[in-house]
Design a protein around this motif. Structure first.
Motif, short mmCIF file in Angstrom:
data_model
loop_
_atom_site.label_atom_id
_atom_site.label_comp_id
_atom_site.label_asym_id
_atom_site.label_seq_id
_atom_site.Cartn_x
_atom_site.Cartn_y
_atom_site.Cartn_z
N TRP A 1 -3.98 2.10 -8.18
CA TRP A 1 -3.02 0.66 -7.52
C TRP A 1 -3.26 -0.50 -6.54
O TRP A 1 -3.65 0.20 -5.17
CB TRP A 1 -1.96 1.56 -8.04
CG TRP A 1 -1.19 2.49 -9.07
CD1 TRP A 1 -1.54 3.91 -8.73
CD2 TRP A 1 -1.20 2.15 -10.13
NE1 TRP A 1 -1.02 4.13 -10.12
CE2 TRP A 1 -0.22 3.40 -10.71
CE3 TRP A 1 -0.52 0.82 -10.51
CZ2 TRP A 1 0.11 3.06 -12.16
CZ3 TRP A 1 -0.06 0.82 -11.59
CH2 TRP A 1 0.37 1.57 -12.25
N VAL A 2 -3.23 -1.63 -7.69
CA VAL A 2 -3.40 -2.30 -6.50
C VAL A 2 -1.81 -3.35 -6.92
O VAL A 2 -2.00 -4.45 -7.80
CB VAL A 2 -5.02 -3.09 -6.73
CG1 VAL A 2 -4.89 -4.46 -5.64
CG2 VAL A 2 -5.62 -2.31 -6.19
N LEU A 3 -1.66 -4.04 -5.45
CA LEU A 3 -0.60 -5.23 -5.33
C LEU A 3 -1.78 -6.29 -5.38
O LEU A 3 -2.04 -6.05 -4.40
CB LEU A 3 0.37 -4.38 -4.11
CG LEU A 3 1.49 -5.59 -4.11
CD1 LEU A 3 2.49 -5.51 -5.45
CD2 LEU A 3 2.31 -5.66 -2.73
N THR A 4 -1.50 -7.04 -6.65
CA THR A 4 -2.73 -8.45 -6.36
C THR A 4 -1.43 -9.96 -7.06
O THR A 4 -1.15 -8.89 -7.77
CB THR A 4 -3.78 -8.43 -6.83
OG1 THR A 4 -4.33 -8.83 -6.98
CG2 THR A 4 -3.74 -8.18 -8.49
N GLY B 1 -1.88 -4.95 -0.88
CA GLY B 1 -1.61 -3.33 -1.50
C GLY B 1 -2.75 -2.77 -1.96
O GLY B 1 -3.08 -2.80 -3.16
N ILE B 2 -2.05 -1.37 -1.66
CA ILE B 2 -2.77 -0.41 -2.22
C ILE B 2 -2.02 1.33 -2.13
O ILE B 2 -1.63 1.00 -1.15
CB ILE B 2 -4.59 -0.67 -1.49
CG1 ILE B 2 -4.43 0.46 -0.63
CG2 ILE B 2 -5.08 -0.78 -2.09
CD1 ILE B 2 -5.89 1.00 0.54
N PHE C 1 -2.02 4.73 1.54
CA PHE C 1 -1.14 3.55 0.71
C PHE C 1 -0.99 2.39 1.33
O PHE C 1 -0.66 2.78 2.73
CB PHE C 1 0.36 4.10 0.48
CG PHE C 1 1.24 4.05 -0.14
CD1 PHE C 1 1.09 2.88 -0.75
CD2 PHE C 1 2.64 4.61 -0.04
CE1 PHE C 1 2.70 1.99 -1.75
CE2 PHE C 1 3.76 4.20 -0.99
CZ PHE C 1 3.69 2.66 -1.32
N SER C 2 -0.79 1.28 1.61
CA SER C 2 -0.95 0.07 2.73
C SER C 2 -0.67 -0.85 2.00
O SER C 2 -0.57 -0.83 0.77
CB SER C 2 -2.18 0.03 3.16
OG SER C 2 -2.62 1.28 3.74
N ILE C 3 0.35 -1.67 2.11
CA ILE C 3 1.14 -2.58 1.91
C ILE C 3 0.72 -3.63 2.95
O ILE C 3 1.68 -3.85 4.49
CB ILE C 3 2.44 -2.96 1.66
CG1 ILE C 3 2.33 -1.76 0.14
CG2 ILE C 3 3.45 -3.69 0.89
CD1 ILE C 3 3.76 -2.04 -0.50
#
Length: 159
Positions: free
Chosen positions: A52-55, A62-63, A79-81
């Protein structure tokens, strides 16, 4: 930031060097941990629920990266944002997407490691049914961590 959403990313071996360097920087800024870029590419992330990637399609913010340990158990590896996006529900949304995809694949439990002084993350995991199962001494460059484990709940136990 508008346009941000959690998406399943392609295999990390297909990522360009710049994208991996940006993720390397994100992990460093949010956790203090450093990883070799080539090592990141070799992480055994599950293709159905683990990349998962927050993009916004241009920049990753985030990942949430997860590997499968067994037929029923997964392990969160990262798990990083971005710091400026923390506290606005982005982590909860990423966790929901991961949970739905993982439970659809038969995953019932999840485990992860977290620094003992990361109270915000510990609280989020606790609301989602994870509990400390063991102490990890010196795991985070001189900081102790918790091994947390629990049932993979589709929604938080109490919001």
């Amino acid at each position: 930031m508008s346009g941000l959403k959690w998406t399943l990313a392609p295999c990390l071996k297909q990522w360009g060097r710049q994208r991996l360097e940006n993720i390397h920087r994100l992990i460093l800024e949010t956790t203090g941990e450093t990883y070799d870029i080539e090592r990141l590419q070799e992480l055994p992330l599950n293709e159905k629920f683990g990349r998962w990637v927050l993009t916004d399609g241009t920049t990753d913010q985030g990942i949430l990266w997860v590997m499968q340990l067994s037929n029923r158990c997964a392990r969160v590896l990262a798990f990083s944002i971005s710091n400026d996006l923390q506290g606005n529900g982005m982590g909860a949304e990423g966790w929901r997407r991961f949970t739905r995809a993982a439970t659809a694949s038969g995953i019932q439990t999840v485990q992860l490691e977290v620094r003992q002084d990361n109270e915000v993350a510990i609280s989020m995991y606790h609301r989602r049914g994870l509990r400390p199962k063991g102490r990890i001494v010196g795991f985070y460059r001189g900081h102790d961590g918790w091994l947390m484990r629990g049932s993979l709940l589709s929604e938080s136990a109490s919001q």
